[in-house]
Scaffold this active site. Structure first.
Site: not given
Ligand code: NAD
Length: 249
Positions: A36, A96, A98, A125, A146, A199
């Site tokens: 991160d 990272v 979306e 997603s 996913h 979804n």
């Molecule tokens: N939250 C959900 O319910 C869910 C479900 C399925 C898929 N997703 C997908 O998972 C992905 C992440 O979602 P999330 O909810 O965990 O987001 P989040 O914001 O909780 O986590 C993302 C993390 O990535 C880090 N980050 C940003 N830029 C970065 C980089 N260049 N290098 C390394 N880390 C970096 C951020 O600091 C953060 O800690 C998205 O694509 C989202 O669509 C989310």
């Protein structure tokens, strides 16, 4: 590459999903390094993975893991802020935020930093895999993976393949899914639709539930009750995910 050849998994982004994905992988015996942006974010992820609502400590308290398994899992976990530290990873799972351009930028950076044999998986997603893979030269080793939230608990992984994705890569990801005790489904990349399979179907049901609510045919409670008792849904369509009643952004 076979699943047993995977010595290190690099998780890009340790937020809600990255942490949960990493939990599933370390419990299954994979070595995982989470990258991160700074040490504070990494510390927060570590804390959530252990002490959070769906964390490893709770799994021990509920009898799902032994203390020994927890200690062993934590021995498989490391953190970094430097992409270079992931250069020997065999599999990268990107989680990272979306944001299409951010993901492409991250994959371009990974493509030059990580060894060429490594497989890249994105937890997007819904962005097209055939669009994200434009950022890398290893298109045969690029795939969608996913997970569902909370990733440590939910059993499904959708595996999304683009025309360029090799059968070996699909098979490898199915084997990783099995090793981390998930169920996998194969999904063909559909660049004109957002949301893959589960979804898309779920959001269609929620949209219909909102129409029923707007038409005032039944109360919100009764709409939820109808699906809980009529179809054995664990929760109704207007209560399962925050925002369902108001509509999605
Ligand atoms: N939250 C959900 O319910 C869910 C479900 C399925 C898929 N997703 C997908 O998972 C992905 C992440 O979602 P999330 O909810 O965990 O987001 P989040 O914001 O909780 O986590 C993302 C993390 O990535 C880090 N980050 C940003 N830029 C970065 C980089 N260049 N290098 C390394 N880390 C970096 C951020 O600091 C953060 O800690 C998205 O694509 C989202 O669509 C989310």
């Amino acid at each position: 590459m076979k699943v047993d050849d995977i010595k290190l998994i690099g998780v890009m982004g340790g937020g809600v999903m990255g942490g949960g994905i990493a939990q599933s992988c370390i419990v299954a015996g994979f070595h995982v390094s989470i990258r991160d942006l700074n040490g504070e974010l990494n510390e927060k992820t570590r804390e959530t993975m252990i002490e959070g609502r769906f964390g490893l400590r709770g799994a021990v308290e509920r009898g799902k893991l032994t203390q020994e398994q927890l200690d062993e899992a934590l021995g498989n976990l490391s953190f970094t802020t430097n992409v270079e530290d992931l250069r020997d990873a065999d599999l990268i799972i990107e989680a990272v935020p979306e944001d299409r351009e951010l993901k492409k930028k991250v994959f371009a950076e990974l493509d030059s930093a990580i060894k060429p044999e490594a497989v890249f998986a994105t937890n997007t997603s819904g962005f097209a895999i055939s669009d994200l893979n434009e950022a890398v030269s290893r298109k045969a080793q690029f795939i969608g993976m996913h997970f569902f939230s909370p990733a440590f608990v939910m059993r499904l992984i959708e595996i999304i393949y683009a025309p360029e994705t090799s059968e070996d890569t699909i098979k490898l990801l199915e084997d990783v899914g099995e090793k981390i005790r998930k169920e996998t489904v194969r999904v063909k990349d559909a660049p004109n639709a957002y949301g893959f399979v589960a979804n898309r179907i779920y959001f269609a049901a929620v949209a219909e539930a909102r129409k029923v609510m707007d038409e005032e045919i039944a109360s919100v409670d009764d709409i939820n009750k109808a699906m809980r008792f009529g179809f054995n849904w664990p929760a109704g369509p207007l209560e399962m995910v925050a925002g369902a009643r108001k509509g999605w952004q």
